[in-house]
Design an enzyme around this catalytic site. Structure first.
Site, mmCIF file in Angstrom:
data_model
loop_
_atom_site.group_PDB
_atom_site.id
_atom_site.type_symbol
_atom_site.label_atom_id
_atom_site.label_comp_id
_atom_site.label_asym_id
_atom_site.label_seq_id
_atom_site.Cartn_x
_atom_site.Cartn_y
_atom_site.Cartn_z
ATOM 1 N N GLY A 15 0.835 -1.219 0.000
ATOM 2 C CA GLY A 15 0.000 0.000 0.000
ATOM 3 C C GLY A 15 0.862 1.259 0.000
ATOM 4 O O GLY A 15 1.869 1.319 0.696
ATOM 5 N N ARG A 76 1.186 -5.265 -5.500
ATOM 6 C CA ARG A 76 1.408 -6.484 -4.730
ATOM 7 C C ARG A 76 1.606 -7.587 -5.766
ATOM 8 O O ARG A 76 0.681 -7.888 -6.524
ATOM 9 C CB ARG A 76 0.208 -6.768 -3.820
ATOM 10 C CG ARG A 76 0.033 -5.683 -2.753
ATOM 11 C CD ARG A 76 -1.072 -6.003 -1.763
ATOM 12 N NE ARG A 76 -1.073 -5.040 -0.658
ATOM 13 C CZ ARG A 76 -1.990 -4.082 -0.493
ATOM 14 N NH1 ARG A 76 -2.983 -3.947 -1.353
ATOM 15 N NH2 ARG A 76 -1.926 -3.281 0.542
ATOM 16 N N ASP A 107 5.293 -5.375 5.925
ATOM 17 C CA ASP A 107 5.873 -6.698 6.201
ATOM 18 C C ASP A 107 5.808 -7.661 5.017
ATOM 19 O O ASP A 107 6.688 -8.500 4.847
ATOM 20 C CB ASP A 107 5.296 -7.311 7.482
ATOM 21 C CG ASP A 107 3.785 -7.309 7.501
ATOM 22 O OD1 ASP A 107 3.168 -6.897 6.500
ATOM 23 O OD2 ASP A 107 3.216 -7.731 8.530
ATOM 24 N N THR A 130 4.160 2.405 5.696
ATOM 25 C CA THR A 130 2.739 2.026 5.777
ATOM 26 C C THR A 130 2.072 2.967 6.775
ATOM 27 O O THR A 130 2.677 3.295 7.803
ATOM 28 C CB THR A 130 2.515 0.568 6.248
ATOM 29 O OG1 THR A 130 1.145 0.412 6.678
ATOM 30 C CG2 THR A 130 3.399 0.175 7.417
ATOM 31 N N ASP A 132 -0.233 2.266 8.714
ATOM 32 C CA ASP A 132 -0.766 1.539 9.874
ATOM 33 C C ASP A 132 0.156 1.544 11.103
ATOM 34 O O ASP A 132 -0.291 1.244 12.213
ATOM 35 C CB ASP A 132 -1.054 0.079 9.511
ATOM 36 C CG ASP A 132 -2.231 -0.050 8.565
ATOM 37 O OD1 ASP A 132 -2.874 0.977 8.286
ATOM 38 O OD2 ASP A 132 -2.507 -1.176 8.110
ATOM 39 N N ASP A 134 2.314 -0.588 11.944
ATOM 40 C CA ASP A 134 2.285 -1.903 12.588
ATOM 41 C C ASP A 134 3.548 -2.716 12.316
ATOM 42 O O ASP A 134 3.484 -3.923 12.088
ATOM 43 C CB ASP A 134 1.030 -2.677 12.140
ATOM 44 C CG ASP A 134 0.961 -2.843 10.633
ATOM 45 O OD1 ASP A 134 1.744 -2.186 9.916
ATOM 46 O OD2 ASP A 134 0.122 -3.633 10.162
ATOM 47 N N ARG A 176 -5.839 -2.470 9.477
ATOM 48 C CA ARG A 176 -6.394 -3.818 9.277
ATOM 49 C C ARG A 176 -6.169 -4.689 10.510
ATOM 50 O O ARG A 176 -7.053 -5.383 10.969
ATOM 51 C CB ARG A 176 -5.695 -4.422 8.056
ATOM 52 C CG ARG A 176 -6.370 -5.589 7.445
ATOM 53 C CD ARG A 176 -5.727 -6.028 6.155
ATOM 54 N NE ARG A 176 -4.396 -5.455 5.924
ATOM 55 C CZ ARG A 176 -3.879 -5.225 4.751
ATOM 56 N NH1 ARG A 176 -4.584 -5.489 3.675
ATOM 57 N NH2 ARG A 176 -2.661 -4.739 4.605
HETATM 58 O O1 F6P Z 1 -1.942 -1.533 5.119
HETATM 59 C C1 F6P Z 1 -2.412 -0.244 4.903
HETATM 60 C C2 F6P Z 1 -3.880 -0.269 4.630
HETATM 61 O O2 F6P Z 1 -4.234 1.070 4.442
HETATM 62 C C3 F6P Z 1 -4.754 -0.923 5.694
HETATM 63 O O3 F6P Z 1 -5.002 -0.134 6.813
HETATM 64 C C4 F6P Z 1 -5.990 -1.218 4.887
HETATM 65 O O4 F6P Z 1 -6.710 -2.283 5.444
HETATM 66 C C5 F6P Z 1 -5.410 -1.637 3.561
HETATM 67 O O5 F6P Z 1 -4.195 -0.949 3.440
HETATM 68 C C6 F6P Z 1 -6.288 -1.341 2.374
HETATM 69 O O6 F6P Z 1 -5.657 -1.856 1.253
HETATM 70 P P1 F6P Z 1 -6.201 -1.649 -0.241
HETATM 71 O O7 F6P Z 1 -5.863 -0.251 -0.656
HETATM 72 O O8 F6P Z 1 -5.460 -2.665 -1.028
HETATM 73 O O9 F6P Z 1 -7.666 -1.878 -0.188
#
Ligand code: F6P
Length: 328
Positions: A15, A76, A107, A130, A132, A134, A176
């Protein structure tokens, strides 16, 4: 003896997060400073496999420190999960004369980089990017501070409607698997309750708390809910539950979504990205591999990628307590 590094590849994966461009800029400029060549790799590991590279110099990264997203694009990659894909990636790097990689991501990105190093003995260093936050081994990931500011600004606006109409708002924020955004932005925005995956508040306690705040004279409330919270199946079910049990409340839901991932990075994220990019390049030049650069005690520190992937970034318990006190 570590291989003499003359050319470094830099890529973003997973992301996007604000500050990724500032980190790319830093890696490119640190390479130029140390008289090392640098290539930008487009679309994460897919671009490594396909040899989607562009030579970069100090001037190629002008005017990007202030931009959100990533100029190198992100993806990804499913092909990189296969041995065949990774073999192709290794050939592309060897053909382009790339000696080492700086990978910016979360990760999943680090897991791919570590497997690649183990299979081909290819030097890799990770930069945590990221929103998050995390990732173990750093108090801040790139993009986290910017996302917090975005969320607080959004909740401040929602508060205007909440208080004008005496409403209860459930505001869902990203995260998430982690409640860092919810907890910090919730405290910063003065939320009534904060629901995070690390702490199972339970529906009854939520109702008790809302009843208490009504009795104490509050006419509106903001409840911040992390996307990964386990209390209800989703934020709309929480609304239904409160509608049923507290019909006197006028409840609304606001899902902030991807606005949290975008936008110009904060000063904090720009400075962090600049420090991490320099540290990543200099770590490779010292002959080290398989580390993530991180911020610990306001210093740039190295954590083995393996630990960064397996370790857990713990929630700040003191902040959790402060948040409880603030909601009395
Ligand atoms: O990992 C970062 C994040 O923003 C999460 O908080 C969220 O669940 C996810 O990416 C959303 O991913 P996508 O943009 O692939 O829907």
């Amino acid at each position: 003896m570590p291989k003499n590094i003359k050319k470094i590849g830099v890529m973003t994966s997973g992301g996007d997060a604000p500050g990724m461009n500032a980190a790319i800029r830093s890696v490119v400029r640190a390479c130029a400073y140390h008289n090392i060549e640098c290539v930008g790799i487009y679309r994460g590991f897919d671009g490594v496999i396909e040899g989607d590279f562009k030579e970069m110099n100090a001037r190629s990264v002008k005017d990007i420190i202030n931009k959100g997203g990533t100029v190198l694009k992100s993806a990804r990659s499913n092909e990189f999960r296969t041995k065949e894909g990774r073999k192709k990636a290794f050939s592309s790097l060897v053909n382009a004369g790339v000696d080492a990689l700086v990978v910016i991501g979360g990760d999943g990105t680090f897991t791919g980089a570590l497997i690649f190093n183990e299979e081909f003995n290819f030097p890799v260093i990770g930069i945590p990017g990221t929103i998050d936050n995390d990732i173990y081994g750093t108090t801040h990931t790139l993009g986290y501070d910017t996302a917090l500011n975005t969320v607080v600004e959004a909740i401040d606006k929602i508060r205007d409607t909440a208080s004008s109409h005496n409403r209860l708002f459930f505001v869902e924020v990203m995260g998430r698997d982690a409640g860092h955004i919810a907890l910090n932005a919730g405290v910063g925005a003065g939320a009534e309750e904060i629901l995070i995956p690390e702490e199972d508040l339970g529906l009854d306690r939520l109702l008790d708390s809302l009843k208490r705040s009504k009795q104490s004279g509050k006419s509106s409330s903001i409840v911040v809910v992390a996307e990964g919270d386990k209390i209800g199946k989703n934020v709309f079910e929480l609304k239904d539950y409160v509608d049923e049990n507290m019909p006197d409340y006028d409840v609304r839901v606001s899902v902030l979504g991807h606005i949290q991932r975008g936008g110009s990075p904060s000063c904090f994220d720009r400075v962090l990205a600049s420090r991490m990019g320099v540290k990543a390049v200099e770590t490779l030049l010292e002959g080290k591999t398989n580390f993530m650069v991180g911020l610990l005690d306001n210093k740039m520190e190295l954590t083995p990628l393996e630990n960064a992937i397996k370790g857990k970034s713990e929630i700040n318990l003191e902040l959790l307590r402060v948040s409880d006190i603030m909601t009395t």
